[in-house]
Design a protein around this motif. Structure first.
Motif, PDB file in Angstrom:
ATOM      1  N   ARG A 124       0.816  -1.218   0.000  1.00 18.98           N
ATOM      2  CA  ARG A 124       0.000   0.000   0.000  1.00 18.98           C
ATOM      3  C   ARG A 124       0.847   1.264   0.000  1.00 18.98           C
ATOM      4  N   SER A 125       2.147   1.106  -0.054  1.00 26.18           N
ATOM      5  CA  SER A 125       3.020   2.276  -0.099  1.00 26.18           C
ATOM      6  C   SER A 125       2.826   3.016  -1.424  1.00 26.18           C
ATOM      7  N   PRO A 126       2.789   4.362  -1.385  1.00 21.76           N
ATOM      8  CA  PRO A 126       2.677   5.123  -2.636  1.00 21.76           C
ATOM      9  C   PRO A 126       3.920   4.987  -3.514  1.00 21.76           C
ATOM     10  N   ARG A 127       4.992   4.429  -2.952  1.00 21.61           N
ATOM     11  CA  ARG A 127       6.233   4.223  -3.721  1.00 21.61           C
ATOM     12  C   ARG A 127       6.314   2.820  -4.315  1.00 21.61           C
ATOM     13  N   TYR A 128       5.227   2.075  -4.252  1.00 19.12           N
ATOM     14  CA  TYR A 128       5.233   0.693  -4.742  1.00 19.12           C
ATOM     15  C   TYR A 128       4.166   0.497  -5.810  1.00 19.12           C
ATOM     16  N   SER A 129       4.551  -0.176  -6.903  1.00 17.61           N
ATOM     17  CA  SER A 129       3.595  -0.579  -7.944  1.00 17.61           C
ATOM     18  C   SER A 129       3.882  -2.023  -8.331  1.00 17.61           C
ATOM     19  N   PHE A 130       2.844  -2.745  -8.718  1.00 20.01           N
ATOM     20  CA  PHE A 130       3.006  -4.129  -9.158  1.00 20.01           C
ATOM     21  C   PHE A 130       2.452  -4.299 -10.565  1.00 20.01           C
ATOM     22  N   CYS A 131       3.216  -5.012 -11.396  1.00 20.54           N
ATOM     23  CA  CYS A 131       2.775  -5.348 -12.740  1.00 20.54           C
ATOM     24  C   CYS A 131       2.981  -6.845 -12.959  1.00 20.54           C
ATOM     25  N   GLN A 132       1.914  -7.554 -13.274  1.00 20.03           N
ATOM     26  CA  GLN A 132       2.048  -8.985 -13.569  1.00 20.03           C
ATOM     27  C   GLN A 132       2.417  -9.129 -15.032  1.00 20.03           C
ATOM     28  N   ALA A 133       3.639  -9.621 -15.272  1.00 23.00           N
ATOM     29  CA  ALA A 133       4.119  -9.770 -16.645  1.00 23.00           C
ATOM     30  C   ALA A 133       5.240 -10.790 -16.683  1.00 23.00           C
ATOM     31  N   ASP A 134       5.387 -11.425 -17.834  1.00 23.99           N
ATOM     32  CA  ASP A 134       6.443 -12.401 -18.089  1.00 23.99           C
ATOM     33  C   ASP A 134       7.614 -11.661 -18.729  1.00 23.99           C
ATOM     34  N   ILE A 135       8.825 -11.855 -18.206  1.00 24.50           N
ATOM     35  CA  ILE A 135       9.976 -11.154 -18.774  1.00 24.50           C
ATOM     36  C   ILE A 135      10.273 -11.607 -20.200  1.00 24.50           C
ATOM     37  N   CYS A 136       9.687 -12.714 -20.624  1.00 24.46           N
ATOM     38  CA  CYS A 136       9.842 -13.158 -22.016  1.00 24.46           C
ATOM     39  C   CYS A 136       8.905 -12.413 -22.966  1.00 24.46           C
ATOM     40  N   ASP A 137       7.952 -11.678 -22.413  1.00 26.54           N
ATOM     41  CA  ASP A 137       6.966 -10.943 -23.197  1.00 26.54           C
ATOM     42  C   ASP A 137       7.499  -9.539 -23.471  1.00 26.54           C
ATOM     43  N   ARG A 138       8.164  -9.387 -24.601  1.00 24.10           N
ATOM     44  CA  ARG A 138       8.836  -8.118 -24.891  1.00 24.10           C
ATOM     45  C   ARG A 138       7.873  -6.938 -24.926  1.00 24.10           C
ATOM     46  N   MET A 139       6.743  -7.119 -25.521  1.00 26.30           N
ATOM     47  CA  MET A 139       5.793  -6.011 -25.629  1.00 26.30           C
ATOM     48  C   MET A 139       5.342  -5.533 -24.250  1.00 26.30           C
TER      49      MET A 139
END
Length: 360
Positions: A48-63
């Motif tokens: 919940r920190s304003p300095r934190y964001s999460f993105c669910q993504a595969d590092i193999c997914d270049r786009m």
């Protein structure tokens, strides 16, 4: 800085994220595919920190990675995302090749394109920090030998071979394209939020449940044990102060045979859990140690790892704060106090309620 951390829901990655949010002023973009080992509850306390964001993504997914870089404009990348379990790599090496090699290549290419679009001041400040393992070196022969930053690579398992490959890619991108990289190779980590398939949490949890404590071969394999929160501090130190193109070995200065580790855990549990039915005072004549079971050794099992961490101490002033005795006690106490966390992992509950791709 704005730091993009790959694999920030994993064991070491989550420790890095917690350290960055709790102990620094940096902003964190956590990119994680959320494979079986990714656990968002390990970073729930900072989510919940304003300095934190999460993105669910595969590092193999270049786009997907390109979109994240454009949206968040990070000043640095800490690359921890990896398949990391040796036994799993023996049973199914394909995922290790894909994530550890192809994924690292994809991330390097995205980082290179992003870095080339920066102004000169931003270029000079940018860092790509690749986090690797001492397993790339193979094993040691003499009892006094240590891995140094110049030790030749001789990986023994599909896991360590894939990590060695990724190390070579990172160094090649620095040499060929001048991408500002730093590389770290660490010894065996342990501590809170460790996925239960690994030796130390597996032993703690099995002992509490009266299940066998499996030991490969005679248990005489030697590892240098590094408390994960010490490692997180070291990684941030390297990111901030490490020299471009340099490699830093990170070790705990705590060599132990696997059987010693297991016996130490049993001893601490005897002290902290005297009423447990599998302890000596709880009624089991041989105590938790009586649960130790020797099983057929793993194919290609390295005998001894030990790191010379002198360079990071000399150049950057980092030394581990925890001894093995203090760190292993803290670890056992954490698993006793956080049974809901590991029960949630064992029953698969941690996989529920995960964010959809790209949400933050």
């Amino acid at each position: 800085m704005k730091i993009l951390v790959t694999g920030g829901a994993g064991f070491i990655g989550s420790a890095v994220v917690r350290h960055l949010i709790n102990d620094t002023d940096h902003t964190v973009i956590n990119v994680d595919k959320l494979t079986y080992a990714g656990n968002l509850t390990s970073i729930e306390m900072v989510s919940r920190s304003p300095r934190y964001s999460f993105c669910q993504a595969d590092i193999c997914d270049r786009m997907a990675i390109e979109q994240i870089m454009v949206e968040y404009q990070p000043d640095a990348i800490m690359h921890l995302a990896a398949e990391s379990h040796v036994d799993r790599s023996i049973d199914g090496p394909g995922e290790f090749i894909q994530t550890n090699i192809v994924g690292t290549y994809t991330l390097l290419e995205v980082a290179r394109s992003y870095w080339q679009g920066m102004n000169e001041k931003q270029k000079k400040a940018f860092r790509f920090h690749h986090i690797s393992t001492d397993e790339v070196y193979g094993d040691l022969e003499g009892p006094e030998d240590l891995f140094t930053e110049d030790t030749s690579y001789a990986p023994s398992s599909p896991y360590s071979a894939s990590k060695a490959s990724s190390d070579h890619l990172v160094r090649a991108w620095q040499r060929t394209y001048d991408l500002p990289v730093v590389v770290t190779n660490c010894s065996n980590n342990y501590g809170p939020f460790h996925f239960p398939e690994k030796l130390i949490p597996h032993v703690i949890i099995n002992a509490l449940q009266g299940k066998p404590l499996p030991i490969y071969g005679k248990g005489d394999q030697i590892r240098d044990w590094l408390y994960v929160e010490d490692h997180a501090r070291a990684l941030v130190r390297v990111l901030q102060e490490g020299a471009v193109g340099e490699t830093y070995n990170i070790g705990g200065h705590n060599e132990r045979q696997n059987i010693e580790v297991v016996i130490t855990i049993c001893s601490i549990l005897e002290e902290l859990m005297p009423e447990n039915p599998y302890s000596r005072t709880g009624g089991n004549e041989s105590g938790f140690e009586g649960l130790i079971t020797y099983v057929t050794d793993r194919p290609g099992h390295d005998v001894r790892y030990a790191i010379d961490a002198g360079k990071i101490q000399r150049d950057l002033g980092w030394v581990p704060e925890e001894t093995f005795e203090s760190g292993i006690r803290k670890t056992v106490e954490w698993y006793l106090a956080n049974q809901d966390w590991w029960q949630n992992v064992l029953n698969g509950g941690y996989k529920l309620g995960r964010l959809g791709k790209g949400e933050s």
